[in-house]
Motif scaffolding. Structure first.
Motif, mmCIF file in Angstrom:
data_model
loop_
_atom_site.group_PDB
_atom_site.id
_atom_site.type_symbol
_atom_site.label_atom_id
_atom_site.label_comp_id
_atom_site.label_asym_id
_atom_site.label_seq_id
_atom_site.Cartn_x
_atom_site.Cartn_y
_atom_site.Cartn_z
ATOM 1 N N VAL A 66 8.914 14.400 -30.814
ATOM 2 C CA VAL A 66 9.492 13.059 -30.610
ATOM 3 C C VAL A 66 9.862 12.437 -31.959
ATOM 4 N N GLU B 102 4.142 14.626 -30.150
ATOM 5 C CA GLU B 102 4.533 13.576 -31.084
ATOM 6 C C GLU B 102 5.414 14.101 -32.219
ATOM 7 N N PHE C 265 3.856 6.333 -32.056
ATOM 8 C CA PHE C 265 3.707 7.783 -32.136
ATOM 9 C C PHE C 265 2.259 8.206 -31.853
ATOM 10 N N GLY D 271 3.871 6.909 -20.053
ATOM 11 C CA GLY D 271 3.016 5.882 -20.654
ATOM 12 C C GLY D 271 2.475 4.907 -19.629
ATOM 13 N N VAL E 283 2.309 8.446 -28.153
ATOM 14 C CA VAL E 283 3.014 9.668 -27.734
ATOM 15 C C VAL E 283 2.093 10.885 -27.857
ATOM 16 N N GLN E 284 1.215 10.867 -28.877
ATOM 17 C CA GLN E 284 0.286 11.957 -29.126
ATOM 18 C C GLN E 284 -0.570 12.274 -27.890
ATOM 19 N N LEU F 151 0.285 11.594 -24.700
ATOM 20 C CA LEU F 151 1.049 11.757 -23.463
ATOM 21 C C LEU F 151 1.369 13.229 -23.253
ATOM 22 N N ILE G 95 8.889 8.953 -22.123
ATOM 23 C CA ILE G 95 7.682 8.379 -22.748
ATOM 24 C C ILE G 95 7.213 7.155 -21.963
#
Lengths: 347, 187
Positions: free
Chosen positions: A261, A258, A242, A155, A245-246, A248, A151
């Motif tokens: 994760v 997400e 999160f 990121g 993360v959505q 990525l 991540i």
């Protein structure tokens, strides 16, 4: 008890894994307090975190140190306050786990089911040996380290420089220190795991290395979250990590991860809930005897489940935001005062 | 005792598959969502792309409600399948729709993701799209070949939160086609 030994390394891994739960909730709080420079706050907290690490290293087993320094009665009463702290945190983090899962994509399911399953697993682990629990969390740590590493790596490519730098008053930066130290103070839970800890040569310095590593990890998490979402949006979202993360992934290969994760992050929750139950077992056991320490766990888990279900979401969010101060007192100030008195009185 | 426990866990894993009863063939993958302001609140117009490898033509569904959630609920009562917003690529916002609350609902709602491209329309978004022959293909081509890529939902929301406004390209009708006008700043 003799075979239930854990190594100092296992304890460090356990703490790091468990504290990833509050760590990913921190960017929102830090962005609210310190704006664009919130990623600096965890780095500013490194000296205080190292000081706590030194204090806890000097005290060793905290329930024993409390009784030695404050006397049987007051020491015992203080230890039971730590039991209450563990129980209170158990309710809060159980509620936090359920809210997060519902938010990420489990709308329409009974939240109490998630809470009961997670608590059941944590309880099963906490009724066993500390060694087995720590070996389990070592596996959790490996999985989470790979996930978090991925991540952070992905990121970094989404960071926008303008989100990370603006004029921020030093007082605003200081405002972010309390939430960060509140999380660092949870490290004291590691000192509540009563019993034998096997130390290897060099462990003393590795302890400081892991503490610094944790603060740097929180700084990196905050950097990628605030760098992508900007401080105002990070502060406004319920789970900014999160949300990051959505977005990525690798186009055509790995997208909308997400949910996966969030599911894997439950491993960190299990480590934290287990740590809190072991803390409860250790502190109650130190005062009332080890048999009671074990016996109280199912009742405490049931009570936490019930109180968590009855607690409103607004109250839980308010308590989670205010718990940093309680953590600071019990996780930092009381151990510091205990060490100071121990030094002055020679106990 | 342990066997019973593990047997129970295995049974739960087998029976609780996590599927919510939505079959892929009954899912309508929405590609464009147009949002307009109407008297009751919001009107949503959803366009799907062609389905079943081109065998089924795309569909257009509408729903109205006082909030985004209720309008989406109304949208889902229409058509022969479940309209899913998970693959939405374009969000077209009509005149007078408050942008920030809309984007916040979409980002926190999570179903849409936040990678859909943002467009503004002077007037009703649904009318501009209805005039185009193949709005899904045309809009996706405009996004790719129309110069500087327009911001997506998240970029738009980040700008709105930081600066209070965002520059969005205006979508214009051009006969049976669509063209990209200049950028318009607004909140």
């Amino acid at each position: 008890m003799e075979e239930d030994r854990i190594s100092a390394r296992q304890r460090r891994v356990l703490l790091f894994t468990a504290l990833l739960v509050p760590a990913v909730a921190l960017p929102g709080r830090l962005a609210e307090a310190a704006g664009d420079l919130s990623w600096l706050v965890p780095l500013l907290c490194i000296p205080a975190a190292l000081l706590l690490c030194w204090i806890l290293g000097r005290l060793g087993d905290l329930p024993a140190a409390l009784r030695r320094v404050w006397g049987g009665f007051f020491g015992g009463a203080l230890t039971l306050i730590y039991s209450t702290w563990c129980f209170f945190l158990l309710i809060l983090y159980l509620k936090g786990l359920v809210s997060r899962l519902v938010l990420i994509g489990a709308q329409g399911f009974a939240p109490i089911l998630f809470a009961a399953v997670a608590l059941g697993i944590a309880l099963h682990m906490a009724r066993g040996t500390r060694g087995a629990f720590c070996r389990g969390t070592e596996l959790f740590y490996l999985v989470l380290a790979v996930v978090l590493g991925g991540i952070l790596l992905l990121g970094v490519f989404h960071i926008k420089g303008e989100n990370l730098w603006s004029f921020v008053l030093p007082t605003e930066l200081v405002g972010g220190i309390a939430p960060m130290l509140g999380v660092v103070s949870l490290g004291t839970l590691g000192a509540l795991l009563a019993g034998n800890i096997e130390s290897a040569p060099g462990d003393k310095w590795r302890r400081y290395g892991w503490t610094t590593g944790f603060c740097v990890t929180v700084a990196l998490i905050t950097l990628v979250v605030v760098g992508r979402l900007g401080a105002p949006l990070t502060a406004a979202l319920p789970a900014p990590f999160f949300t990051l993360v959505q977005g990525l992934g690798v186009a055509g290969m790995l997208q909308r991860v997400e949910g996966a994760v969030a599911a894997l992050w439950v491993l960190s929750d299990l480590a934290l809930l287990g740590l809190l139950l072991f803390g409860l077992r250790g502190t109650v056991g130190a005062v009332c005897g080890q048999t009671w320490g074990r016996r109280i766990l199912p009742a405490a888990a049931m009570a936490a489940l019930l109180l968590g279900a009855l607690m409103s979401e607004e109250l839980a969010v308010g308590l989670r935001n205010g718990v940093a101060q309680v953590n600071l007192v019990l996780g930092f100030l009381v151990p510091a005062a205990t060490l100071l008195v121990a030094r002055l009185t020679g106990r | 005792m342990k066997r019973v426990l593990w047997g129970g866990v295995a049974l739960c894993v087998l029976l609780l598959t996590g599927c919510a009863g939505r079959e892929p063939e009954n899912t309508i993958l929405v590609r464009i969502l147009a949002v307009d302001r109407v008297e009751v609140g919001l009107r949503l117009t959803a366009y799907s792309g062609v389905q079943d490898l081109g065998k089924t033509p795309g569909v257009c569904l509408t729903g109205e409600g006082d909030t985004l959630e209720t309008a989406l609920k109304a949208l889902r009562t229409k058509g022969n399948g479940y309209p899913a917003l998970t693959h939405m690529t374009q969000l077209v916002v009509g005149e007078g729709v408050p942008l920030q609350p809309l984007l916040e609902s979409l980002v926190t709602g999570r179903e849409t993701g936040y990678s859909a491209t943002l467009w503004r329309v002077s007037g009703a978004a649904a009318e501009v799209l209805a005039g185009a022959k193949t709005p899904v293909e045309r809009l996706e081509a405009l996004e790719k070949n129309g110069g500087v890529p327009p911001p997506n939902i998240l970029d738009g929301l980040v700008s709105l939160k930081r600066e209070g406004q965002v520059a969005l390209p205006v979508l214009l009708p051009a006969g049976e086609d669509l063209t990209r006008g200049g950028d318009r700043r607004g909140g």
